[in-house]
Design a protein around this motif. Structure first.
Motif, PDB file in Angstrom:
ATOM      1  N   ALA A  47       0.975  -0.958   0.102  1.00 51.91           N
ATOM      2  CA  ALA A  47       0.132  -0.134  -0.074  1.00 51.91           C
ATOM      3  C   ALA A  47       0.917   0.998  -0.127  1.00 51.91           C
ATOM      4  O   ALA A  47       1.730   1.372   0.951  1.00 51.91           O
ATOM      5  N   VAL A  48       0.692   1.904  -0.852  1.00 47.86           N
ATOM      6  CA  VAL A  48       1.660   3.304  -0.999  1.00 47.86           C
ATOM      7  C   VAL A  48       0.533   4.445  -1.194  1.00 47.86           C
ATOM      8  O   VAL A  48      -0.102   4.536  -1.902  1.00 47.86           O
ATOM      9  N   GLU A  49       1.276   5.461  -0.318  1.00 47.09           N
ATOM     10  CA  GLU A  49       0.310   6.868  -0.273  1.00 47.09           C
ATOM     11  C   GLU A  49       1.216   7.861  -0.375  1.00 47.09           C
ATOM     12  O   GLU A  49       2.328   7.737   0.145  1.00 47.09           O
ATOM     13  N   VAL A  50       0.917   8.717  -1.317  1.00 48.67           N
ATOM     14  CA  VAL A  50       2.001   9.874  -1.762  1.00 48.67           C
ATOM     15  C   VAL A  50       1.194  11.000  -1.537  1.00 48.67           C
ATOM     16  O   VAL A  50       0.042  11.258  -1.880  1.00 48.67           O
ATOM     17  N   VAL A  51       1.784  11.923  -0.876  1.00 50.72           N
ATOM     18  CA  VAL A  51       1.415  13.334  -0.645  1.00 50.72           C
ATOM     19  C   VAL A  51       2.603  14.622  -1.189  1.00 50.72           C
ATOM     20  O   VAL A  51       3.602  14.080  -1.225  1.00 50.72           O
ATOM     21  N   THR A  52       2.022  15.424  -1.338  1.00 42.98           N
ATOM     22  CA  THR A  52       2.897  16.610  -1.912  1.00 42.98           C
ATOM     23  C   THR A  52       3.107  17.486  -1.116  1.00 42.98           C
ATOM     24  O   THR A  52       2.530  18.202  -0.557  1.00 42.98           O
ATOM     25  N   ARG A  53       4.347  17.178  -0.768  1.00 39.18           N
ATOM     26  CA  ARG A  53       5.180  17.977   0.256  1.00 39.18           C
ATOM     27  C   ARG A  53       6.566  17.847   0.500  1.00 39.18           C
ATOM     28  O   ARG A  53       7.112  16.670   0.011  1.00 39.18           O
ATOM     29  N   ALA A  54       7.425  18.671   1.094  1.00 41.80           N
ATOM     30  CA  ALA A  54       8.857  18.486   1.156  1.00 41.80           C
ATOM     31  C   ALA A  54       9.036  17.927   2.466  1.00 41.80           C
ATOM     32  O   ALA A  54       8.510  18.448   3.694  1.00 41.80           O
ATOM     33  N   PRO A  55      10.305  17.498   2.643  1.00 41.86           N
ATOM     34  CA  PRO A  55      11.338  16.966   1.709  1.00 41.86           C
ATOM     35  C   PRO A  55      10.942  15.727   1.053  1.00 41.86           C
ATOM     36  O   PRO A  55      10.033  14.967   1.596  1.00 41.86           O
ATOM     37  N   VAL A  56      11.595  15.602  -0.082  1.00 37.78           N
ATOM     38  CA  VAL A  56      11.174  14.210  -0.554  1.00 37.78           C
ATOM     39  C   VAL A  56      11.846  12.868   0.023  1.00 37.78           C
ATOM     40  O   VAL A  56      12.871  13.154   0.499  1.00 37.78           O
ATOM     41  N   ARG A 120      -2.142   5.452  -3.674  1.00 40.07           N
ATOM     42  CA  ARG A 120      -3.223   6.565  -3.472  1.00 40.07           C
ATOM     43  C   ARG A 120      -2.293   7.920  -3.392  1.00 40.07           C
ATOM     44  O   ARG A 120      -1.319   8.022  -2.822  1.00 40.07           O
ATOM     45  N   ILE A 121      -2.880   8.661  -4.250  1.00 39.91           N
ATOM     46  CA  ILE A 121      -2.000   9.946  -4.543  1.00 39.91           C
ATOM     47  C   ILE A 121      -2.797  11.176  -4.377  1.00 39.91           C
ATOM     48  O   ILE A 121      -4.120  11.205  -4.660  1.00 39.91           O
TER      49      ILE A 121
END
Length: 240
Positions: A47-56, A120-121
């Motif tokens: 299960a992968v969850e991706v959010v837009t924020r730093a740091p990578v 989930r992105i």
């Protein structure tokens, strides 16, 4: 107190200790340092969850033996998540256990999932964006912002999309389902085959080709061009 009751009383602490020892172990954690990427490919049943924020960055939680098999490699703007195979894995009687990978991404415009995992992105954006699903997995994008969007699905998975795109081309095959009712597309081209049911949304125009037994519904009030050569149904321009 009878002899039987005394035995039960003495046995209770021992049984409690054994139950605690047999309980599930706490999940292990593994952190990954990543370079910047715009594309993510998931080829593992995790299960992968991706959010837009730093740091990578990325952190994975799950059983230690499963984390030992997990691979995250970022190179040339692409992050690939996969699972290694060890000698003797085919003889293992029990699964490795569930793994969750939480990823921070500065900017993402392309995402693909292969297998039975989930992806989930929160945000996917760019002049050109791409979403792909192969297999029985689940792929969700909360908000797409793109000029040109390409969507491809093969298999019996589930895809849920939201946001907006000026133009979108969707190629859908198999028994899977696409719920893109929350994705407003200015000019939509859809080509589907198989048993899957799909909900799409077009604003200006929709060119829909259906070759299978599934049902296609296009929300909104676009100018529709429909070519239905299968036994399924197409409903286009049905409003909201």
């Amino acid at each position: 107190m009878t002899h039987a009751l005394r035995c039960a009383a003495r046995a209770t602490p021992v049984l409690a200790a054994l139950l605690l020892a047999a309980g599930p172990a706490s999940a292990a954690e593994k952190r990954f340092g990543l370079t910047s990427f715009e594309t993510i490919e998931v080829n593992a049943d995790v299960a992968v969850e991706v959010v837009t924020r730093a740091p990578v960055s990325a952190v994975a939680t799950g059983p230690q033996d499963a984390l030992d098999r997990l691979s995250l490699e970022s190179r040339d703007g692409r992050l690939v998540i996969s699972q290694r195979q060890f000698a003797g894995d085919e003889k293992r009687r029990r699964p490795h256990g569930p793994v969750t990978v939480r990823v921070n991404a500065a900017h993402l415009n392309s995402a693909t999932l292969a297998g039975a995992g989930s992806l989930r992105i929160d945000t996917l954006k760019g002049q050109r964006a791409m979403v792909g699903l192969r297999g029985p997995g689940q792929l969700t994008v909360g908000a797409i912002a793109a000029d040109r969007l390409q969507v491809a699905m093969i298999g019996n998975g589930t895809m849920t999309l939201g946001g907006a795109a000026k133009t979108a081309r969707m190629t859908l095959s198999g028994a899977g389902m696409v719920d893109a009712g929350a994705l407003e597309v200015g000019e939509l081209i859809s080509d589907s085959e198989g048993a899957g049911d799909h909900i799409l949304h077009a604003v200006k125009s929709a060119a829909v080709t259906a070759r299978g037994i599934g049902k296609v519904v296009v929300l909104g009030r676009p100018v529709c061009t429909v070519r239905n050569v299968g036994s399924g149904s197409v409903t286009c321009g049905s409003g909201k």
